[in-house]
Each structure stands twice: as C-alpha cells, then as structure tokens.
Design a protein around this motif. Structure first.
Motif, short mmCIF file in Angstrom:
data_model
loop_
_atom_site.label_atom_id
_atom_site.label_comp_id
_atom_site.label_asym_id
_atom_site.label_seq_id
_atom_site.Cartn_x
_atom_site.Cartn_y
_atom_site.Cartn_z
N HIS A 131 0.43 -1.16 -0.15
CA HIS A 131 0.27 0.14 -0.17
C HIS A 131 0.92 1.18 -0.11
CE1 HIS A 131 -3.16 2.66 1.09
NE2 HIS A 131 -2.84 2.92 1.52
N MET A 132 2.22 1.54 0.51
CA MET A 132 2.48 2.52 0.81
C MET A 132 3.45 2.50 -0.61
SD MET A 132 1.68 3.31 3.82
CE MET A 132 2.65 5.25 3.52
N LEU A 150 -5.27 -5.96 0.76
CA LEU A 150 -5.64 -4.95 1.78
C LEU A 150 -7.04 -6.55 2.70
CD1 LEU A 150 -5.89 -1.64 1.50
CD2 LEU A 150 -4.19 -3.20 2.21
N ASP A 151 -7.73 -6.02 1.78
CA ASP A 151 -8.87 -7.75 2.08
C ASP A 151 -8.14 -8.77 2.55
OD1 ASP A 151 -10.96 -6.48 1.87
OD2 ASP A 151 -11.49 -6.98 0.34
N GLU A 152 -7.69 -9.25 1.82
CA GLU A 152 -7.14 -10.96 2.43
C GLU A 152 -6.38 -10.56 4.15
OE1 GLU A 152 -6.47 -14.42 2.36
OE2 GLU A 152 -7.07 -13.92 0.69
N GLY A 159 -7.04 -8.26 6.41
CA GLY A 159 -8.08 -7.73 7.21
C GLY A 159 -7.64 -6.95 7.99
N MET A 160 -7.30 -4.98 7.19
CA MET A 160 -7.56 -4.28 7.66
C MET A 160 -7.53 -3.06 6.87
SD MET A 160 -3.45 -4.68 9.24
CE MET A 160 -3.47 -3.01 10.99
N SER A 161 -7.68 -1.74 7.59
CA SER A 161 -8.96 -0.75 6.40
C SER A 161 -7.74 -0.48 6.05
CB SER A 161 -9.29 0.17 7.19
OG SER A 161 -8.91 0.38 8.70
N VAL A 162 -7.62 0.56 5.17
CA VAL A 162 -6.88 1.46 4.34
C VAL A 162 -5.56 2.68 5.93
CG1 VAL A 162 -5.63 3.70 3.10
CG2 VAL A 162 -7.31 1.50 2.43
N GLU A 163 -6.65 3.13 6.53
CA GLU A 163 -6.22 4.37 7.84
C GLU A 163 -5.59 3.50 8.89
OE1 GLU A 163 -10.42 3.64 7.30
OE2 GLU A 163 -9.33 4.61 5.69
N ASP A 164 -6.00 2.00 9.14
CA ASP A 164 -5.53 1.20 10.10
C ASP A 164 -3.70 0.92 9.60
OD1 ASP A 164 -6.94 1.12 12.33
OD2 ASP A 164 -7.81 -0.82 11.79
#
Lengths: 498, 232
Positions: free
Chosen positions: A414-415, A432-434, A436-441
C-alpha cells in the motif's frame, strides 16, 4: 474484574540492526559492579543460535516456566515441596559456564613491561579468579552474526525442532536479531519460584522486581524463569534482574535500552488487563491457544465500563489516557502484529515482537507486475522460515505468523502504491482484504512503524506519586510514627495505607 | 568453682551473643543475610557435599532434640528401654554425624581446590566450615567410638537436665562436673559455634523458607504500604 496497569514494550525486529547499543547502555547503567560482570539485563542474540545463556530455550534442561498437567497449572521445576527438598542443590540451575567467564585485559603490561624484542601484549584475565585465560572459548555474543556457522547454529533448540533442513551456505542461510530483556510477565514463574517471597510484581505498573533485602539467595528464580533473565550476583549472593529502568519510567522516561536504540525499534506503553483472568488464561490446554487467551486478558481502554471500573479501582486519568494512546495496545492488541516470545512457557510475557518481514522473498523480481496471488505464497518462501518464527513467537502455529507477515506485506504494498505507484489498485485492495485491515489502519501502522516520533513511541505516564496518599501526613509526621500516635489533629480515621 | 564459668557464664554469654548479634544483623544487615551459595561456580562436588552435609545436620538437630530436650522420663513413660534408646542414638546419631562430617569435608576441599570458589571464600566461611567439622567430629567420636568402646554414657541424666535448666534460669551446673571430658568438649565447642553465628554465613539457617509452602504463588506488592515480615 481486578484491573491492573502494565508498562509494556514492543520491539520491531525488522528495524533491529544488531548494534548492541541497548546492551551496552544497559550494562553501563545497571551491571557494571563486581558480581554482575557476566549479567546482561538486555542482550541481543543472533538467531539461529544458542542464545545467552547457551540454549536457554531448552526447558528439558532448565525446567523453566509452567506446565499444564492433569488439569493443573504447575511450575515445571516442581512446586514448593520439591523446592524445599532441593534447596541445598538445585539440579536445573545453570552455572557460569552456561553464560561465560567475564574477562578484562592486562593493560598494565603494555606500559610496564621491560624493553624487549617483541611487542608486549595485554593478556585476557578472568574477572572471576583474576587468572590469565590462555584461550577464551566463549563470551558474550561469541556467535554474533552467525559466527561459528554450522558448528554453533545447530545448538539452537528451535532449529533442533525444525522439520526442514537449515541451509548454512552463505547464499542461502538466514539470520535475524533478537534483543531480549525481562518479559515482566503477567504470570511470572520467577515470582512463584522464590521461596523467600522476595520477587514481586508491582501493583502500579506490573514491573517485576527483586527485593534485595528479602532475597536469601535460594536461586530457584534463575532457572524458574524460562527466559533465564534472573541472574545470580556471586558477590552479594542475591538475585538481580532487569527492572524496566523503573526510576526512569516513573519519571515518564523510556528505559535506557529504548532511549538509546539506534534503529528506534522499541515502543513503550501502558496496557490494562484483568488480573482475575490471568490464571485461567495460562491454563488453556493447547499451547497454541495461549496467545489468544493472553489477548483476552487485556481490556479495551476506550470501553466506558472499563474506564469507570478502572477509575473506581484507583487508576487515574493520566494512566487511562496513556492506555488509550499506547503504541503497545495498537500493535499487540488492535492490529495484532506484535507477538509474545515463547507463549508456550505460560508466563504471559509482556515484551512483544513484530516478526521481521525482510529479507524479503528473493524470487520477487518484478514487483510492478506482481499480483496479490503472487504475494501471498511468497510469504511462505521467505528467507527466514515461517516455522522458525513460529517456534519463537507462536508456539509453532505458523498461521499466526503468516497473518502478521501478510499485514506487513499489505502495508508495504500500500505504501509503495502511494509513494511509487505502479501497483494495480484492484490487487492492492484484495491484499488489504486478505490482511483484514482498513486503509486508515494500514497508514496509521506505517506511520507508527516507520516515522513515529519520540512521544509517539514512548507513551509513559509518570509514577503515580499522588497515590502515596500519606504525603501530607508525612510532612508533619514525627519520626517515631510507627510507635507513637500521630501528632496534632488526627485527620485519618482510616487505617493508613489502605 | 571452674564449673560456674563453663556451665553457667559461658553458655549464657555465647547464647546472648548469638541472640543479640542475630537480631542486630537482621535489623541492620539484611543485605548480607543470605545463603551464600557457590553452586553458580561449581555444581559437581556441591551435588554430593551440600545435601549430605545439610541433611545430616537436619537429622543431627532432630537427634539433639530427642537426646537433650526430651527428658528421660518421657522415654520411660513411652516404654522405650535405655538399651533400645542407645542403639537408636548411636547408630542414627552416628550416621547423621558422619553425614555432616563427610559432607563438610567435601565442601571444605571443594572450597580450597576449586579456583572460582576459593577466591571468593572469606575467613568467616572457612571458620564456619572448619569449626562445624570440629564440633561434629567430636560428636561422631563420642557417639560411635566412646559409646561403643568405653561406656554407653547416659547423658540424659546429666547434660540433658543441665541444658534444660539453662532455659528456666536455674542452671544446675553441678550436673556437668562428672561428665566425661569428650562430652564436655562437644558442649563447649558447640556453644562457641553458636556465638559465631551472627558473624558468619550461618545466619541463613534462620531463614528456612517454610512459609513458602502456604503462600500464594504470585506476589503483588504496592509501592506504598508494604510491611516487611519479621524473622522467618
């Protein structure tokens, strides 16, 4: 519910460069006296390797920690009766040779020797006996950076349990650093092993300390601690251990090892836990359930009920605020990327480790074209075998490690897509789904792991001196206060200290 | 009147030194109040010597309680004949004494020959071990050699009542006058050893951690309001 606060630490292993600055500053602060030369309250081990003391993880030998047997949680080395029986000779305790014989050098010879054909040398000299050591054969970090290679590495108890063969060729082998301090456990087996009751866990911050006046030198704590982090001072004949630099933390400062960490791998914060749940959590049958059971002991510092109850039990606002801002709470409990070291010892250790992601999979050559499906199997192909990390951090449960590595990988991807671009947004969101984290987190996590400043890494409320509720009484107290009734007006209808 | 010095003044003096000295050290010398183990330096010989010595000492203390504290009338009331008592005392006590002496000699040799241990041994350490060997050695000699070759001496009629009379502050020193020399020597060296307790590592015998058996495994302690226990 009995709410207690615990000062706790996270170490992000990806960032540890193995420089030993933490060990050196710790040593010069705490263990530079006679009798403590061999002690390292903080040490950094190269893994795979035997560690310090040698093979400390071999609990068949040291019998440290707890075991769950016949529906009961008991000390592996035996309960009080067997301890009293063995009090004249402790069969499981290590000796100086399991650590190393500390030495200095005969520097004086360099100055004082007669003029001669050959240059004078400073010979190694034992700091225990004062005698010359002709050939030192082991010392602190003798096996640093895999020195000793294929001769030393197989001494690692984790390697001995590993199914797959560990390659020792330079191109194929792996290495990581493991800095270790006292774990300040929730269920400390050193405390339970002490016949004198000299070891205790502090009510206020959970730091485990040795009362130097009450210690009688029975030595069961030394191997009762499965991490072998309680040391025997041969000069005072008393036990000493890492004290989490409590004079510093009480003043709101980080421990000296954290303060001086070059890689800034260390984070300190407060967590709240329910002391009534600890024994039950340490008594789950399957060792692989211990990690989850430990997480269940912690309380959500944002829950209004928890806050109300904590206030009622005397935990003040500053500490509740500290628990809310705690980097440890975020990493270990919220994002679940920090794991306890050897949870199978059932001591509920409170120093947490973020497993290293690098060295990243060497077959990922063209990262721009890599899709999600490429990253997920790559985790299993990393240089440091997942099984090895699992045997350190999750009682052998590789699934726990894979989940953490997936989160760290998702963060990395992501970064990268933000800073460099070139990553398919669809694949990225699948990753990200895999994870299990949100973009904010993920972005919050990247900040905390990457660029967090001093006051974000160390959120340490000061010692609650105002809880020493006799302060104004003591101001006017007379020196024989325990013998005579208090002078002047009696303002305390209650028993003191209650 | 020499009897008054050895059997009245000397015992009270040595016991006073032991009690006052121990309390003083407990109050002001907690940091030195330890069982100063050297197991960390050497395990192999300690494994044999230390349990042998300490368990022997434990049995010997029990034996002394049986022989000196418990009056002979109690044994008669129990129906234990004097002959049966002496068989038990000679062989049981002799074995315990031998354990103490052999164990202590092993520990002494270890203390003198293993570099790491010797370097950190103090005068007081050697003093304790050597005087224990002397006291226990005399004890073994009188139990095994004197009793079996000279006469089965009935100390329960002389030393026992005299020793108990010390505690009622009515010392019957005349009881000791006819006691064989070797028994007198054991008593006097024993009391001298008591006087040395507060100045050596022997203080650790007060600290047998029996309360460990009944205590909760986990110990929480608040920074304020903690009260130290008294003598363990």
């Amino acid at each position: 519910m009995r709410i207690k606060a615990q000062v706790s630490m996270v170490m992000h292993l990806d960032k540890c460069i193995g420089c030993h600055t933490c060990s050196v500053t710790c040593k010069s602060t705490w263990t530079n006296r006679p009798g403590t030369e061999y002690m390292w309250f903080n040490n950094v081990e190269t893994r795979p390797g035997p560690g310090y003391p040698k093979q400390w993880e071999d609990q068949d030998r040291y019998k440290g920690g707890w075991e769950y047997k016949d529906g009961k949680l008991r000390l592996r080395a035996g309960g009080p009766l067997s301890k009293l029986k063995n009090i004249f000779y402790n069969p499981n305790m290590g000796t100086l040779d399991d650590y190393y014989e500390p030495w200095t050098y005969d520097y004086e010879n360099l100055i004082k020797s007669e003029k001669s054909e050959h240059l004078p040398v400073a010979r190694p000299q034992s700091m225990i006996t004062g005698k010359y050591i002709d050939k030192p054969e082991w010392g602190s970090n003798w096996d640093d950076d895999l020195a000793g290679g294929s001769e030393i590495v197989p001494m690692d108890p984790n390697v001995q349990e590993l199914q797959e063969h560990i390659a020792m060729e330079y191109e194929k082998t792996f290495m990581m650093y493991l800095p270790r301090i006292c774990e300040h456990c929730l269920n400390p087996s050193c405390v339970a092993s002490c016949p004198s009751g000299a070891l205790y866990k502090r009510d206020e911050d959970g730091i485990v300390l040795v009362d130097q006046e009450e210690c009688r030198g029975w030595r069961f704590c030394m191997n009762g601690c499965p991490y072998n982090k309680v040391y025997y001072n041969w000069n005072t004949h008393k036990a000493e251990k890492c004290n989490f630099c409590y004079p510093r933390t009480e003043a709101g400062l980080p421990t000296i090892c954290s303060e001086t960490c070059v890689g800034r791998i260390r984070y300190i914060g407060v967590v709240l836990y329910d002391a009534d749940k600890v024994k039950e959590a340490a008594s789950v049958e399957d060792p692989q359930d211990l990690y989850e059971a430990q997480l269940d002991c912690f309380l959500d510092p944002f829950d209004p009920e928890v806050i109300a109850e904590a206030e009622k039990q005397g935990i003040n606002n500053e500490w509740i605020k500290g628990a809310q801002d705690s980097p440890v709470y975020k990493m270990a409990m919220k994002w679940k990327i920090a794991l306890p070291l050897h949870p199978e010892y059932r001591t509920m250790p409170m120093v947490w480790y973020v497993p290293p992601l690098s060295p990243i999979m060497n077959h990922v050559t063209n990262e721009q074209e890599l899709n999600t499906d490429g990253y997920i199997p790559a985790i299993d192909q990393m240089r440091i075998p997942v099984e090895y990390l699992a045997s350190l951090l999750s009682a052998g449960d590789t699934e726990v490690i894979r989940k953490v590595l997936l989160k760290l990988t998702a963060m990395r991807v992501h970064m990268r897509s933000i800073n460099v671009g070139g990553i398919d947004p669809l694949n990225e969101s699948k990753l990200l789904d895999e994870a299990g984290m949100s973009v904010e987190d993920i972005e919050d996590m990247a900040r905390l792991l990457g660029v967090a400043k001093y006051d974000e890494r160390f959120v340490i409320p000061t010692g609650r001196r105002e809880m020493d509720d006799d302060l104004h009484y003591e101001q006017g107290a007379c020196s024989i206060e325990d013998l005579a009734p208090p002078e002047g007006m009696v303002t305390y209808p209650f028993e003191r200290g209650s | 009147m020499e009897g008054i010095f050895w059997w009245v003044i000397f015992p009270y003096l040595t016991l006073a030194i032991m009690i006052i000295g121990s309390i003083y050290r407990f109050a002001y010398g907690q940091l030195s109040w330890v069982a100063p183990s050297t197991e960390f330096f050497e395990k192999k010989w300690l494994k044999i010597g230390s349990p042998l010595f300490h368990y022997g000492l434990l049995f010997a203390i029990i034996g002394h309680i049986m022989g000196v504290f418990i009056p002979i009338e109690f044994y008669h009331w129990m129906g234990v004949s004097d002959h049966l008592y002496h068989i038990g005392a000679i062989y049981g006590g002799g074995l315990a004494g031998l354990m103490v002496v052999v164990g202590a000699i092993i520990l002494l040799i270890r203390k003198m020959t293993i570099d790491r241990v010797r370097v950190h041994a103090t005068f007081a350490d050697f003093f304790s071990v050597i005087s224990l060997i002397i006291v226990a050695g005399i004890g073994v000699y009188m139990t095994l050699v004197y009793n079996l070759t000279v006469v089965e001496y009935e100390y329960r009629l002389t030393i026992g009542p005299w020793f108990r009379s010390l505690f009622t502050f009515n010392p019957q020193y005349e009881l000791m006058l006819g006691v064989p020399f070797i028994f007198k020597l054991h008593v006097i060296t024993g009391f001298a050893l008591f006087a040395s307790v507060p100045f050596t590592k022997l203080v650790h015998f007060y600290s047998v951690p029996v309360h460990y058996l009944g205590r909760s495994p986990q110990q929480y302690r608040s920074r304020v309001g903690y009260k130290r226990r008294g003598l363990e």
